[in-house]
Structures are given as structure tokens and as C-alpha cells.
Write a protein that holds these residues in place. Structure first.
Motif, PDB file in Angstrom:
ATOM      1  N   GLU A 165       1.137  -1.575  -0.152  1.00 42.34           N
ATOM      2  CA  GLU A 165      -0.045   0.342   0.091  1.00 42.34           C
ATOM      3  C   GLU A 165       1.302   1.436  -0.015  1.00 42.34           C
ATOM      4  O   GLU A 165       0.041   2.432  -0.114  1.00 42.34           O
ATOM      5  CB  GLU A 165      -0.952   0.127   0.997  1.00 42.34           C
ATOM      6  CG  GLU A 165      -1.846   1.277   1.126  1.00 42.34           C
ATOM      7  CD  GLU A 165      -2.824   1.485   1.822  1.00 42.34           C
ATOM      8  OE1 GLU A 165      -4.181   1.850   2.535  1.00 42.34           O
ATOM      9  OE2 GLU A 165      -2.677   0.451   2.872  1.00 42.34           O
ATOM     10  N   ALA A 166       2.363   1.030   0.409  1.00 44.43           N
ATOM     11  CA  ALA A 166       2.498   1.990   0.773  1.00 44.43           C
ATOM     12  C   ALA A 166       3.116   2.936  -0.614  1.00 44.43           C
ATOM     13  O   ALA A 166       3.427   3.704  -1.538  1.00 44.43           O
ATOM     14  CB  ALA A 166       3.977   1.775   1.174  1.00 44.43           C
ATOM     15  N   ALA A 167       3.661   2.043  -2.007  1.00 45.74           N
ATOM     16  CA  ALA A 167       3.571   2.619  -3.208  1.00 45.74           C
ATOM     17  C   ALA A 167       1.911   3.656  -3.542  1.00 45.74           C
ATOM     18  O   ALA A 167       2.397   4.347  -4.330  1.00 45.74           O
ATOM     19  CB  ALA A 167       3.519   1.287  -4.210  1.00 45.74           C
ATOM     20  N   LEU A 168       0.857   3.172  -3.028  1.00 43.28           N
ATOM     21  CA  LEU A 168      -0.184   4.144  -3.527  1.00 43.28           C
ATOM     22  C   LEU A 168       0.288   6.082  -3.305  1.00 43.28           C
ATOM     23  O   LEU A 168      -0.226   6.699  -4.162  1.00 43.28           O
ATOM     24  CB  LEU A 168      -1.270   4.097  -2.996  1.00 43.28           C
ATOM     25  CG  LEU A 168      -2.179   3.077  -4.139  1.00 43.28           C
ATOM     26  CD1 LEU A 168      -1.678   1.359  -3.782  1.00 43.28           C
ATOM     27  CD2 LEU A 168      -3.928   3.089  -3.529  1.00 43.28           C
ATOM     28  N   GLU A 169       0.797   5.422  -1.796  1.00 44.51           N
ATOM     29  CA  GLU A 169       1.710   7.293  -1.017  1.00 44.51           C
ATOM     30  C   GLU A 169       2.161   7.784  -2.311  1.00 44.51           C
ATOM     31  O   GLU A 169       2.677   8.978  -2.273  1.00 44.51           O
ATOM     32  CB  GLU A 169       0.976   6.707   0.693  1.00 44.51           C
ATOM     33  CG  GLU A 169       1.662   7.933   0.906  1.00 44.51           C
ATOM     34  CD  GLU A 169       2.234   8.084   2.003  1.00 44.51           C
ATOM     35  OE1 GLU A 169       1.906   9.113   2.948  1.00 44.51           O
ATOM     36  OE2 GLU A 169       1.881   6.787   2.864  1.00 44.51           O
ATOM     37  N   ALA A 170       3.783   7.316  -1.676  1.00 43.93           N
ATOM     38  CA  ALA A 170       4.293   7.018  -3.041  1.00 43.93           C
ATOM     39  C   ALA A 170       4.590   7.943  -4.417  1.00 43.93           C
ATOM     40  O   ALA A 170       4.941   8.062  -5.357  1.00 43.93           O
ATOM     41  CB  ALA A 170       5.587   6.453  -2.556  1.00 43.93           C
ATOM     42  N   SER A 171       3.298   6.908  -4.996  1.00 46.26           N
ATOM     43  CA  SER A 171       3.380   7.402  -6.692  1.00 46.26           C
ATOM     44  C   SER A 171       2.300   7.855  -7.455  1.00 46.26           C
ATOM     45  O   SER A 171       1.181   8.382  -6.783  1.00 46.26           O
ATOM     46  CB  SER A 171       3.306   5.616  -7.177  1.00 46.26           C
ATOM     47  OG  SER A 171       4.491   4.815  -6.926  1.00 46.26           O
ATOM     48  N   LYS A 172       2.899   8.012  -7.820  1.00 45.11           N
ATOM     49  CA  LYS A 172       1.704   9.290  -9.214  1.00 45.11           C
ATOM     50  C   LYS A 172       0.890   7.552 -10.409  1.00 45.11           C
ATOM     51  O   LYS A 172      -0.528   8.382 -10.667  1.00 45.11           O
ATOM     52  CB  LYS A 172       1.987  10.257 -10.009  1.00 45.11           C
ATOM     53  CG  LYS A 172       2.891  11.196  -9.444  1.00 45.11           C
ATOM     54  CD  LYS A 172       3.571  12.638 -10.001  1.00 45.11           C
ATOM     55  CE  LYS A 172       4.203  13.456  -9.829  1.00 45.11           C
ATOM     56  NZ  LYS A 172       4.732  14.377 -10.498  1.00 45.11           N
ATOM     57  N   GLU A 173       1.277   7.132 -10.194  1.00 45.67           N
ATOM     58  CA  GLU A 173       0.787   5.893 -11.403  1.00 45.67           C
ATOM     59  C   GLU A 173       0.934   4.503 -10.237  1.00 45.67           C
ATOM     60  O   GLU A 173       1.621   4.427 -10.304  1.00 45.67           O
ATOM     61  CB  GLU A 173       0.980   5.822 -12.952  1.00 45.67           C
ATOM     62  CG  GLU A 173       0.443   5.488 -13.693  1.00 45.67           C
ATOM     63  CD  GLU A 173       0.706   5.624 -14.812  1.00 45.67           C
ATOM     64  OE1 GLU A 173       0.033   6.096 -15.689  1.00 45.67           O
ATOM     65  OE2 GLU A 173       1.749   4.519 -15.590  1.00 45.67           O
ATOM     66  N   ILE A 174      -0.358   4.552 -10.465  1.00 41.99           N
ATOM     67  CA  ILE A 174      -0.410   2.584 -10.089  1.00 41.99           C
ATOM     68  C   ILE A 174      -0.141   1.160 -11.428  1.00 41.99           C
ATOM     69  O   ILE A 174      -1.356   1.470 -11.499  1.00 41.99           O
ATOM     70  CB  ILE A 174      -1.218   2.424  -9.051  1.00 41.99           C
ATOM     71  CG1 ILE A 174       0.023   3.058  -7.581  1.00 41.99           C
ATOM     72  CG2 ILE A 174      -1.587   0.603  -7.947  1.00 41.99           C
ATOM     73  CD1 ILE A 174       0.437   2.494  -6.969  1.00 41.99           C
ATOM     74  N   ILE A 175       0.330   0.172 -11.156  1.00 42.28           N
ATOM     75  CA  ILE A 175       0.119  -0.600 -11.569  1.00 42.28           C
ATOM     76  C   ILE A 175      -0.808  -1.484 -10.933  1.00 42.28           C
ATOM     77  O   ILE A 175       0.100  -1.778 -10.031  1.00 42.28           O
ATOM     78  CB  ILE A 175       0.818  -1.214 -11.999  1.00 42.28           C
ATOM     79  CG1 ILE A 175       2.073  -0.707 -13.508  1.00 42.28           C
ATOM     80  CG2 ILE A 175       1.142  -3.239 -12.716  1.00 42.28           C
ATOM     81  CD1 ILE A 175       4.046  -0.855 -13.326  1.00 42.28           C
ATOM     82  N   LEU A 176      -1.633  -2.036 -11.142  1.00 36.90           N
ATOM     83  CA  LEU A 176      -2.369  -2.756 -10.377  1.00 36.90           C
ATOM     84  C   LEU A 176      -2.537  -4.597 -11.277  1.00 36.90           C
ATOM     85  O   LEU A 176      -3.116  -4.645 -12.590  1.00 36.90           O
ATOM     86  CB  LEU A 176      -3.658  -2.496 -10.121  1.00 36.90           C
ATOM     87  CG  LEU A 176      -5.059  -3.287  -9.616  1.00 36.90           C
ATOM     88  CD1 LEU A 176      -5.015  -3.416  -8.313  1.00 36.90           C
ATOM     89  CD2 LEU A 176      -6.879  -2.894 -10.111  1.00 36.90           C
ATOM     90  N   CYS A 177      -2.110  -5.495 -10.454  1.00 39.45           N
ATOM     91  CA  CYS A 177      -2.562  -6.608 -11.218  1.00 39.45           C
ATOM     92  C   CYS A 177      -3.190  -7.325 -10.425  1.00 39.45           C
ATOM     93  O   CYS A 177      -4.293  -7.377  -9.225  1.00 39.45           O
ATOM     94  CB  CYS A 177      -0.221  -7.204 -10.905  1.00 39.45           C
ATOM     95  SG  CYS A 177       0.272  -6.782 -11.516  1.00 39.45           S
TER      96      CYS A 177
END
Length: 235
Positions: A165-177
Motif C-alpha cells: 500500500e505504501a506505493a499508492l502514497e509514493a507514486s503518481k501512477e499504480i500498476i494493479l495486477c
């Protein structure tokens, strides 16, 4: 010439000597902690087990999951029955209490077997670092397993938490697998802005709430791998 006696042992006056059935190795969990801490201890035990298990390390390498930081960063583990073997016997109070609680948590089944036995275990943590979900993937291929044995396992009950979940806070774009294994593959390839649902129909309320909290919207099916979710910009 060496002679071995396999018969019963006797003490003074011909009285049989009782051999202790208490295991010498320390138990992997402490019955004095709460449920959250006990799950954390299970994850720690599986994590240490993986690092000493060439069969699961080989499985990871075969799938291209060999980044040197991956195992530690996500605290990957391996269940190989040793957790159950390290618990005190069920006929003792401590052993019975531990097994009862681990059964309630979904780590041990009613049959007494470990739920994730033979599986790579990927834990999912909440924002506070507590274990809220565990995913298990058998490292033995389907054709060699007993018929009906599932390749994919989760803790019983509804899915909780969002992996990485930390990636959602740190990134402007998310790859959802669609799966955690796929997400790990992206992460090892350098795409740290990745998360995963729990299968085709596994985009949960926790995912929706987390995506909304961090300002993301999804396009198309929310479980399509490589379909980026983009952060909305105000103004």
C-alpha cells in the motif's frame, strides 16, 4: 561389535523409565501474546524458514523472483510443517492452547494440519505494520499434487488489506495486477509502483478505500494487470 537394545528402558527395581514427549526446540509462538502478535510471530517463523529452504528459493528463482531485497522487503515465508512440529504436544495445556488459537487465526486447520503447508507465503500488512492477510502459493505444480488440492490459499474469511500500500502514497501512477505473484514480478523488474488484487474478483472494499484515499481512479476493469490507475489532480 556394537549391540543396540531397542526394548523398553527400566530404572531401579525394574520400574519403566518414562521418556518425555516435550519438544526440546522452543515453540515458534508465545501463547501469552494477543492475536495480532501471534500472527506476526507466525510470519516471522515462516520468513526464517524460507531463508533456510532451498526448494522454495529455487521456486522463486525459476519464476524470476530473485531480487536480493525482495524476500526481506516483503517478508516472504515458507510453510513446511515445521511450525506444527515445533508446538508442544496437543495433550499438554500449552500445546492445546496454542493450537486452538492458531486454528482460530486460520494457520492450523481443524484436522491439525498447517493451512499453508507446502506454500510460499506472502503476508499483507496494514498501515501500522500489522498482519491482516496471508496468501499461500503451492510450490509444487498442480499435476503432482493430490487431486483437489488448491494451488492458491488465503486466510479464512474475507480479504483484508492492500499489498504494498505504501506505493499508492509514493507514486503518481499504480500498476494493479490480478495476483500477488504477478505484482512481485513487476516489483523485481523495477516497477515499484505496483499492487495487486486477490484474484479476478478480489478487488475489495479495502482496495477501493485505499485508492480513493490516495486520489486514484481506475480505468476499465479494476483487476486488469498492467492497467495503470492514475492519481487525480485537483484544479
Amino acid at each position: 561389535m556394537r549391540w543396540n537394545c531397542c526394548g523398553p528402558m527400566f530404572g531401579g527395581a525394574g520400574v519403566p523409565v518414562k521418556i518425555s514427549t516435550v519438544r526440546k526446540l522452543p515453540a515458534p509462538v508465545d501463547r501469552g501474546v494477543d492475536d495480532a502478535a501471534m500472527l506476526e510471530q507466525v510470519v516471522s517463523f515462516y520468513h526464517e524458514t524460507l531463508k533456510q529452504s532451498p526448494e522454495v528459493l529455487g521456486y522463486l528463482a525459476k519464476r524470476g523472483l530473485s531480487h536480493p531485497e525482495m524476500i526481506e522487503h516483503f517478508r516472504l515465508g515458507f510453510a513446511n510443517r515445521t511450525l506444527g512440529l515445533r508446538l508442544p504436544p496437543k495433550n499438554r495445556k500449552a500445546g492445546d492452547e496454542m493450537r486452538t488459537r492458531l486454528t482460530k487465526l486460520g494457520i492450523i486447520r481443524e484436522s491439525g494440519h498447517e493451512h499453508f503447508n507446502g506454500s510460499l507465503v506472502i503476508p499483507v500488512f496494514d498501515a501500522a505494520g500489522a498482519v491482516v492477510e496471508m496468501y499461500g502459493r503451492k510450490i509444487t505444480e498442480a499435476g503432482t499434487l493430490r487431486p483437489g488440492t488448491p494451488l492458491h490459499l488465503y486466510l479464512p474469511g474475507g480479504h483484508r488489506g492492500v499489498w504494498n500500500e505504501a506505493a499508492l502514497e509514493a507514486s503518481k501512477e499504480i500498476i494493479l495486477c490480478e495476483s500477488l505473484i504477478d505484482a512481485l514480478t513487476f516489483w523485481c523488474a523495477g516497477f515499484r509502483n505496483v499492487t495487486a488484487s486477490y484474484g479476478v474478483n478480489g478487488f475489495t472494499d479495502d482496495h477501493r478505500q485505499s485508492f480513493a484515499k490516495h486520489g486514484f481512479v481506475t480505468y476499465g476493469s479494476p483487476t486488469t494487470a498492467m492497467k495503470p490507475a492514475t492519481r487525480q489532480r485537483s484544479g
